[in-house]
Motif scaffolding. Structure first.
Motif, PDB file in Angstrom:
ATOM      1  N   LEU A 151       0.828  -1.213   0.000  1.00 28.90           N
ATOM      2  CA  LEU A 151       0.000   0.000   0.000  1.00 28.90           C
ATOM      3  C   LEU A 151       0.859   1.258   0.000  1.00 28.90           C
ATOM      4  CD1 LEU A 151      -2.831  -1.000   2.512  1.00 28.90           C
ATOM      5  CD2 LEU A 151      -3.044  -0.651   0.042  1.00 28.90           C
ATOM      6  N   LYS A 152       1.963   1.210   0.729  1.00 28.64           N
ATOM      7  CA  LYS A 152       2.863   2.361   0.765  1.00 28.64           C
ATOM      8  C   LYS A 152       3.426   2.645  -0.626  1.00 28.64           C
ATOM      9  CE  LYS A 152       5.605   2.841   4.413  1.00 28.64           C
ATOM     10  NZ  LYS A 152       6.756   2.628   5.319  1.00 28.64           N
ATOM     11  N   TRP A 153       3.845   1.578  -1.327  1.00 24.79           N
ATOM     12  CA  TRP A 153       4.371   1.746  -2.677  1.00 24.79           C
ATOM     13  C   TRP A 153       3.288   2.201  -3.646  1.00 24.79           C
ATOM     14  CZ3 TRP A 153       9.084   2.590  -3.872  1.00 24.79           C
ATOM     15  CH2 TRP A 153      10.111   2.087  -3.090  1.00 24.79           C
ATOM     16  N   GLN A 154       2.070   1.698  -3.453  1.00 25.92           N
ATOM     17  CA  GLN A 154       0.970   2.131  -4.313  1.00 25.92           C
ATOM     18  C   GLN A 154       0.698   3.614  -4.129  1.00 25.92           C
ATOM     19  OE1 GLN A 154      -2.289  -0.499  -3.387  1.00 25.92           O
ATOM     20  NE2 GLN A 154      -1.721  -1.963  -4.971  1.00 25.92           N
ATOM     21  N   ARG A 155       0.721   4.086  -2.874  1.00 27.45           N
ATOM     22  CA  ARG A 155       0.520   5.516  -2.623  1.00 27.45           C
ATOM     23  C   ARG A 155       1.616   6.341  -3.289  1.00 27.45           C
ATOM     24  NH1 ARG A 155       0.701   5.351   3.079  1.00 27.45           N
ATOM     25  NH2 ARG A 155      -0.512   3.491   3.382  1.00 27.45           N
ATOM     26  N   LYS A 156       2.854   5.877  -3.165  1.00 29.72           N
ATOM     27  CA  LYS A 156       3.957   6.592  -3.804  1.00 29.72           C
ATOM     28  C   LYS A 156       3.772   6.605  -5.308  1.00 29.72           C
ATOM     29  CE  LYS A 156       7.537   5.903  -0.342  1.00 29.72           C
ATOM     30  NZ  LYS A 156       8.831   5.303  -0.036  1.00 29.72           N
ATOM     31  N   PHE A 157       3.371   5.455  -5.852  1.00 26.79           N
ATOM     32  CA  PHE A 157       3.150   5.367  -7.291  1.00 26.79           C
ATOM     33  C   PHE A 157       2.069   6.342  -7.737  1.00 26.79           C
ATOM     34  CE2 PHE A 157       0.660   3.531 -10.780  1.00 26.79           C
ATOM     35  CZ  PHE A 157       1.643   3.494 -11.764  1.00 26.79           C
ATOM     36  N   HIS A 158       0.957   6.369  -6.992  1.00 26.80           N
ATOM     37  CA  HIS A 158      -0.142   7.258  -7.360  1.00 26.80           C
ATOM     38  C   HIS A 158       0.232   8.727  -7.206  1.00 26.80           C
ATOM     39  CE1 HIS A 158      -3.066   4.206  -8.261  1.00 26.80           C
ATOM     40  NE2 HIS A 158      -2.822   3.589  -7.120  1.00 26.80           N
ATOM     41  N   MET A 159       1.134   9.021  -6.271  1.00 26.27           N
ATOM     42  CA  MET A 159       1.583  10.401  -6.119  1.00 26.27           C
ATOM     43  C   MET A 159       2.540  10.792  -7.240  1.00 26.27           C
ATOM     44  SD  MET A 159       2.005  10.817  -1.955  1.00 26.27           S
ATOM     45  CE  MET A 159       3.645  11.367  -2.162  1.00 26.27           C
ATOM     46  N   LEU A 160       3.382   9.861  -7.668  1.00 26.17           N
ATOM     47  CA  LEU A 160       4.379  10.170  -8.681  1.00 26.17           C
ATOM     48  C   LEU A 160       3.854  10.040 -10.109  1.00 26.17           C
ATOM     49  CD1 LEU A 160       7.530   8.470  -7.141  1.00 26.17           C
ATOM     50  CD2 LEU A 160       6.987  10.902  -7.216  1.00 26.17           C
ATOM     51  N   LEU A 161       2.764   9.321 -10.292  1.00 23.07           N
ATOM     52  CA  LEU A 161       2.229   9.105 -11.630  1.00 23.07           C
ATOM     53  C   LEU A 161       1.901  10.410 -12.362  1.00 23.07           C
ATOM     54  CD1 LEU A 161       1.389   6.991 -13.745  1.00 23.07           C
ATOM     55  CD2 LEU A 161      -0.881   7.009 -12.713  1.00 23.07           C
ATOM     56  N   PRO A 162       1.187  11.360 -11.744  1.00 20.13           N
ATOM     57  CA  PRO A 162       0.898  12.608 -12.472  1.00 20.13           C
ATOM     58  C   PRO A 162       2.168  13.364 -12.869  1.00 20.13           C
ATOM     59  CG  PRO A 162      -0.458  12.462 -10.502  1.00 20.13           C
ATOM     60  CD  PRO A 162       0.511  11.336 -10.450  1.00 20.13           C
ATOM     61  N   PHE A 163       3.172  13.385 -11.997  1.00 21.10           N
ATOM     62  CA  PHE A 163       4.419  14.073 -12.327  1.00 21.10           C
ATOM     63  C   PHE A 163       5.139  13.370 -13.464  1.00 21.10           C
ATOM     64  CE2 PHE A 163       3.892  15.196  -7.774  1.00 21.10           C
ATOM     65  CZ  PHE A 163       3.704  16.561  -7.961  1.00 21.10           C
ATOM     66  N   THR A 164       5.109  12.049 -13.452  1.00 23.43           N
ATOM     67  CA  THR A 164       5.748  11.282 -14.520  1.00 23.43           C
ATOM     68  C   THR A 164       5.061  11.550 -15.852  1.00 23.43           C
ATOM     69  OG1 THR A 164       6.279   9.577 -12.900  1.00 23.43           O
ATOM     70  CG2 THR A 164       6.441   8.961 -15.226  1.00 23.43           C
ATOM     71  N   ILE A 165       3.740  11.560 -15.838  1.00 19.88           N
ATOM     72  CA  ILE A 165       2.985  11.843 -17.070  1.00 19.88           C
ATOM     73  C   ILE A 165       3.271  13.257 -17.547  1.00 19.88           C
ATOM     74  CG2 ILE A 165       0.651  12.160 -17.991  1.00 19.88           C
ATOM     75  CD1 ILE A 165      -0.198   9.778 -16.216  1.00 19.88           C
ATOM     76  N   LEU A 166       3.332  14.207 -16.626  1.00 21.93           N
ATOM     77  CA  LEU A 166       3.631  15.597 -16.978  1.00 21.93           C
ATOM     78  C   LEU A 166       5.015  15.704 -17.613  1.00 21.93           C
ATOM     79  CD1 LEU A 166       2.737  18.591 -16.810  1.00 21.93           C
ATOM     80  CD2 LEU A 166       3.974  18.674 -14.642  1.00 21.93           C
TER      81      LEU A 166
END
Length: 196
Positions: free
Chosen positions: A106-121
């Motif tokens: 869950l911790k990694w999923q939260r990090k992934f979901h937080m970093l996903l928009p920045f990665t897409i940007l």
């Protein structure tokens, strides 16, 4: 740091590093709770004990030892009815590992979901820069030589054209000058012959 030191916590040796880390956190919690419980009466300690059990605060031998110590203290106290003291539920160590693994996931999923928009940007910015580079008229290092050669060829062609035009004008001027000289001479000779 040796492997045994990593797996040791509160006088216990654990078979898993994740569980050992959990036990080290529980040592800090036990220390805090001991300090808080030292100022409480038996009824308040019983309520705190029940709360710790209901919330499943402890999952390792370190926490269970503390709960057992509280249970003995409450049993020894004559103001507390032993029937009111709940038993200590023990979690399966495999379930604890699964819970820890789920927590890490869950911790990694939260990090992934937080970093996903920045990665897409950032990906969008890179794509935009490639599109901008491909469609711009500015010279880039990739086609610099070709564009310089084309510009030189255009410049050379323009100069050759102007040079030809200047030569044509020169020739025309020379022809006009020749005609004028011939015309003046013929006009002058006509004048001279007419005057006789």
């Amino acid at each position: 740091m040796s492997e045994q030191k990593k797996l040791e916590a509160g006088g216990f040796i654990f078979s898993d590093e994740v569980v050992a880390e959990k036990a080290k956190k529980e040592i800090n919690a036990v220390s805090y709770l001991r300090n808080q419980l030292s100022h409480m009466n038996a009824a308040q300690i019983l309520e705190a004990y029940r709360g710790l059990i209901d919330k499943n605060v402890f999952d390792t031998a370190v926490g269970y030892s503390f709960l057992k110590e509280l249970q003995r203290t409450l049993i020894a106290d004559s103001t507390v009815d032993n029937a009111d003291i709940p038993l200590i539920p023990v979690a399966d160590e495999r379930a604890l590992k699964d819970t820890e693994n789920e927590t890490m996931k869950l911790k990694w999923q939260r990090k992934f979901h937080m970093l996903l928009p920045f990665t897409i940007l950032l990906l969008g910015c890179v794509i935009f820069m490639f599109v901008l580079t491909a469609t711009s008229n500015n010279m880039t290092i990739l086609d610099y030589k070709e564009k310089v050669e084309n510009q030189y060829a255009d410049w050379d062609e323009s100069l050759t054209k102007r040079e030809d035009e200047v030569k044509e004008r020169e020739e025309k001027l020379l022809e006009d000058e020749e005609r004028l000289k011939n015309g003046e001479n013929s006009n002058g000779s006509e004048k001279n012959t007419n005057s006789r």
